[in-house]
Design a protein around this motif. Structure first.
Motif, PDB file in Angstrom:
ATOM      1  N   LEU A   1       4.209  -1.233  -6.130  1.00  0.00           N
ATOM      2  CA  LEU A   1       4.041  -2.502  -5.417  1.00  0.00           C
ATOM      3  C   LEU A   1       3.319  -3.536  -6.274  1.00  0.00           C
ATOM      4  O   LEU A   1       3.591  -4.729  -6.159  1.00  0.00           O
TER       5      LEU A   1
ATOM      6  N   LEU B   1       2.656  -6.805   3.625  1.00  0.00           N
ATOM      7  CA  LEU B   1       2.256  -5.446   3.265  1.00  0.00           C
ATOM      8  C   LEU B   1       1.281  -4.907   4.305  1.00  0.00           C
ATOM      9  O   LEU B   1       0.564  -5.672   4.946  1.00  0.00           O
TER      10      LEU B   1
ATOM     11  N   TYR C   1       2.069  -0.022   2.017  1.00  0.00           N
ATOM     12  CA  TYR C   1       3.529  -0.083   2.041  1.00  0.00           C
ATOM     13  C   TYR C   1       3.976  -1.480   2.429  1.00  0.00           C
ATOM     14  O   TYR C   1       3.233  -2.242   3.031  1.00  0.00           O
ATOM     15  N   SER C   2       5.196  -1.797   2.040  1.00  0.00           N
ATOM     16  CA  SER C   2       5.788  -3.090   2.351  1.00  0.00           C
ATOM     17  C   SER C   2       6.627  -2.947   3.616  1.00  0.00           C
ATOM     18  O   SER C   2       7.452  -2.038   3.718  1.00  0.00           O
TER      19      SER C   2
END
Length: 108
Positions: A9, A57, A76-77
């Motif tokens: 990321l 995110l 996490y996205s």
């Protein structure tokens, strides 16, 4: 462990490190969404994400009761993954706690 998890990321979102630092410094458990057991979910914004809240995110944090240490567990996205299961969060938490105990950060 968290840094390895977040590395893909950081390549995609170049300002992620700064956004994480701000989020960790300004973390307030009273304003965050509690998942129970000292776990919290935060929304992280970066300049690269121009859409609304739904594509930002998410950061899962662990707050130790004894020392008040805020530890990032996973990130996490929302555009890549809609949610993280409790099983995944527990797996990340176990690895993080193992690392912290190994480094004597969470002394009793």
């Amino acid at each position: 462990y968290f840094l390895n998890h977040a590395r893909p990321l950081t390549k995609k979102y170049h300002h992620l490190r700064e956004s994480l630092a701000v989020a960790l410094e300004s973390f307030d458990p009273d304003l965050a969404f509690s998942l129970g057991r000292g776990l919290y979910k935060l929304r992280i914004r970066t300049p690269e994400i121009r859409k609304g809240k739904s594509s930002s995110l998410r950061l899962i944090l662990y707050l130790t009761e004894r020392r008040g240490i805020v530890t990032p567990i996973c990130i996490y996205s929302k555009s890549d993954q809609s949610d993280v299961s409790l099983r995944e969060i527990n797996g990340h938490l176990e690895r993080i706690l193992f690392e912290l105990r190994r480094r004597d950060v969470l002394l009793s």
